[in-house]
Design a protein around this motif. Structure first.
Motif, short mmCIF file in Angstrom:
data_model
loop_
_atom_site.label_atom_id
_atom_site.label_comp_id
_atom_site.label_asym_id
_atom_site.label_seq_id
_atom_site.Cartn_x
_atom_site.Cartn_y
_atom_site.Cartn_z
N SER A 91 0.83 -1.21 0.00
CA SER A 91 0.00 0.00 0.00
C SER A 91 0.86 1.26 0.00
CB SER A 91 -0.93 0.01 1.22
OG SER A 91 -1.83 -1.06 1.17
N ILE A 92 1.94 1.25 0.76
CA ILE A 92 2.85 2.39 0.80
C ILE A 92 3.44 2.63 -0.59
CG2 ILE A 92 5.08 3.22 1.69
CD1 ILE A 92 4.31 1.72 4.35
N ILE A 93 3.86 1.56 -1.24
CA ILE A 93 4.40 1.68 -2.61
C ILE A 93 3.35 2.29 -3.54
CG2 ILE A 93 5.13 0.34 -4.64
CD1 ILE A 93 6.47 -1.60 -2.55
N ASP A 94 2.12 1.81 -3.42
CA ASP A 94 1.04 2.32 -4.26
C ASP A 94 0.82 3.82 -4.02
OD1 ASP A 94 -1.08 2.25 -6.11
OD2 ASP A 94 -2.53 1.80 -4.53
N LEU A 95 0.82 4.23 -2.76
CA LEU A 95 0.62 5.65 -2.44
C LEU A 95 1.77 6.51 -2.96
CD1 LEU A 95 -0.73 5.38 1.22
CD2 LEU A 95 -2.04 5.80 -0.88
N LEU A 96 3.00 6.01 -2.81
CA LEU A 96 4.16 6.77 -3.27
C LEU A 96 4.25 6.82 -4.79
CD1 LEU A 96 6.81 5.73 -0.61
CD2 LEU A 96 5.67 7.94 -0.84
N GLU A 97 3.65 5.86 -5.45
CA GLU A 97 3.58 5.93 -6.91
C GLU A 97 2.62 7.06 -7.33
OE1 GLU A 97 2.67 3.16 -10.78
OE2 GLU A 97 1.51 2.78 -8.96
N GLN A 98 1.55 7.21 -6.57
CA GLN A 98 0.55 8.22 -6.90
C GLN A 98 1.01 9.64 -6.60
OE1 GLN A 98 -3.49 7.26 -5.44
NE2 GLN A 98 -2.59 5.28 -4.89
N ARG A 99 1.75 9.84 -5.52
CA ARG A 99 2.11 11.20 -5.09
C ARG A 99 3.60 11.49 -5.10
NH1 ARG A 99 -2.50 13.70 -2.86
NH2 ARG A 99 -3.76 13.45 -4.73
N GLU A 100 4.43 10.53 -5.33
CA GLU A 100 5.89 10.66 -5.40
C GLU A 100 6.55 10.91 -4.05
OE1 GLU A 100 9.04 13.34 -7.81
OE2 GLU A 100 7.39 12.49 -9.01
N ARG A 101 6.07 11.92 -3.29
CA ARG A 101 6.64 12.20 -1.96
C ARG A 101 5.51 12.43 -0.99
NH1 ARG A 101 12.13 13.58 -2.36
NH2 ARG A 101 12.77 13.87 -4.50
N LEU A 102 5.58 11.73 0.15
CA LEU A 102 4.54 11.86 1.18
C LEU A 102 5.18 11.85 2.56
CD1 LEU A 102 1.92 9.30 -0.19
CD2 LEU A 102 1.63 11.78 -0.12
N THR A 103 4.54 12.55 3.49
CA THR A 103 4.98 12.52 4.89
C THR A 103 4.34 11.32 5.58
OG1 THR A 103 3.14 13.86 5.68
CG2 THR A 103 5.14 15.04 4.98
N VAL A 104 4.85 10.98 6.74
CA VAL A 104 4.28 9.89 7.53
C VAL A 104 2.81 10.18 7.83
CG1 VAL A 104 4.36 8.67 9.73
CG2 VAL A 104 6.47 9.20 8.55
N SER A 105 2.50 11.41 8.21
CA SER A 105 1.11 11.74 8.55
C SER A 105 0.19 11.63 7.34
CB SER A 105 1.00 13.11 9.21
OG SER A 105 1.56 14.11 8.40
N GLN A 106 0.68 11.98 6.15
CA GLN A 106 -0.14 11.82 4.94
C GLN A 106 -0.42 10.35 4.65
OE1 GLN A 106 2.56 14.11 2.43
NE2 GLN A 106 0.94 15.62 2.05
N ILE A 107 0.60 9.52 4.80
CA ILE A 107 0.43 8.08 4.57
C ILE A 107 -0.50 7.50 5.63
CG2 ILE A 107 1.61 5.84 4.47
CD1 ILE A 107 4.13 7.41 3.50
N GLN A 108 -0.28 7.90 6.87
CA GLN A 108 -1.10 7.40 7.98
C GLN A 108 -2.57 7.76 7.79
OE1 GLN A 108 -0.10 9.07 11.78
NE2 GLN A 108 -1.33 7.59 12.90
N GLU A 109 -2.83 8.95 7.30
CA GLU A 109 -4.21 9.41 7.09
C GLU A 109 -4.94 8.50 6.10
OE1 GLU A 109 -6.31 13.27 5.07
OE2 GLU A 109 -4.52 13.63 6.29
N VAL A 110 -4.25 8.06 5.07
CA VAL A 110 -4.87 7.19 4.07
C VAL A 110 -5.00 5.76 4.57
CG1 VAL A 110 -4.66 6.23 1.73
CG2 VAL A 110 -4.05 8.62 2.16
N LEU A 111 -3.93 5.23 5.18
CA LEU A 111 -3.92 3.83 5.60
C LEU A 111 -4.67 3.56 6.89
CD1 LEU A 111 -0.27 2.73 4.72
CD2 LEU A 111 -2.34 2.58 3.33
N GLN A 112 -4.87 4.59 7.70
CA GLN A 112 -5.60 4.46 8.97
C GLN A 112 -4.99 3.38 9.86
OE1 GLN A 112 -8.59 6.39 9.99
NE2 GLN A 112 -7.48 7.62 8.50
N ILE A 113 -3.67 3.45 10.05
CA ILE A 113 -2.99 2.54 10.98
C ILE A 113 -2.21 3.38 11.99
CG2 ILE A 113 -2.81 0.64 9.32
CD1 ILE A 113 0.14 1.40 8.93
N GLU A 114 -1.80 2.75 13.07
CA GLU A 114 -1.05 3.46 14.11
C GLU A 114 0.27 3.97 13.55
OE1 GLU A 114 -0.54 1.51 17.86
OE2 GLU A 114 -2.52 0.56 17.72
N GLN A 115 0.66 5.16 14.02
CA GLN A 115 1.88 5.79 13.55
C GLN A 115 3.10 4.92 13.83
OE1 GLN A 115 4.50 7.71 15.45
NE2 GLN A 115 5.48 8.11 13.49
N SER A 116 3.11 4.25 14.97
CA SER A 116 4.26 3.40 15.32
C SER A 116 4.40 2.22 14.36
CB SER A 116 4.16 2.91 16.75
OG SER A 116 2.97 2.16 16.94
#
Length: 101
Positions: A30-55
């Motif tokens: 899923s992270i790979i898929d998101l980074l393909e779509q946006r190229e660069r993302l912060t942890v909080s941006q990825i977390q917002e989409v995946l809805q998983i704990e930050q840790s």
């Protein structure tokens, strides 16, 4: 059967196995898929989409960074993650049935 042989160089096979072991988790794919779509993302941006704990997300990102699949770039207070090799995104096409293995 004498014309049958392995068509891929041994080093390429070893690298493919190494990468596939690293991405063999739904969150990492899923992270790979998101980074393909946006190229660069912060942890909080990825977390917002995946809805998983930050840790948990940080654990996966650290693993992927240690294996050389993603890297980071700091911009002010934010750390942006990006793919080091965009060819890994072909795995998304294969999963979606767009390409044949």
């Amino acid at each position: 059967m004498s014309s049958l042989k392995v068509r891929v160089d041994q080093k390429k096979l070893e690298r493919a196995a190494y990468v596939l072991k690293c991405v063999a988790h739904p969150v990492r794919i899923s992270i790979i898929d998101l980074l393909e779509q946006r190229e660069r993302l912060t942890v909080s941006q990825i977390q917002e989409v995946l809805q998983i704990e930050q840790s948990l997300l940080s654990h996966h990102l650290t693993n992927m960074r240690d294996k050389g699949l993603v890297d980071t770039q700091r911009q002010g207070k934010n750390v942006h993650y990006f793919l080091t090799d965009t060819s890994i995104t072909n795995i998304i096409d294969v999963i979606n049935g767009s390409q044949v293995l």
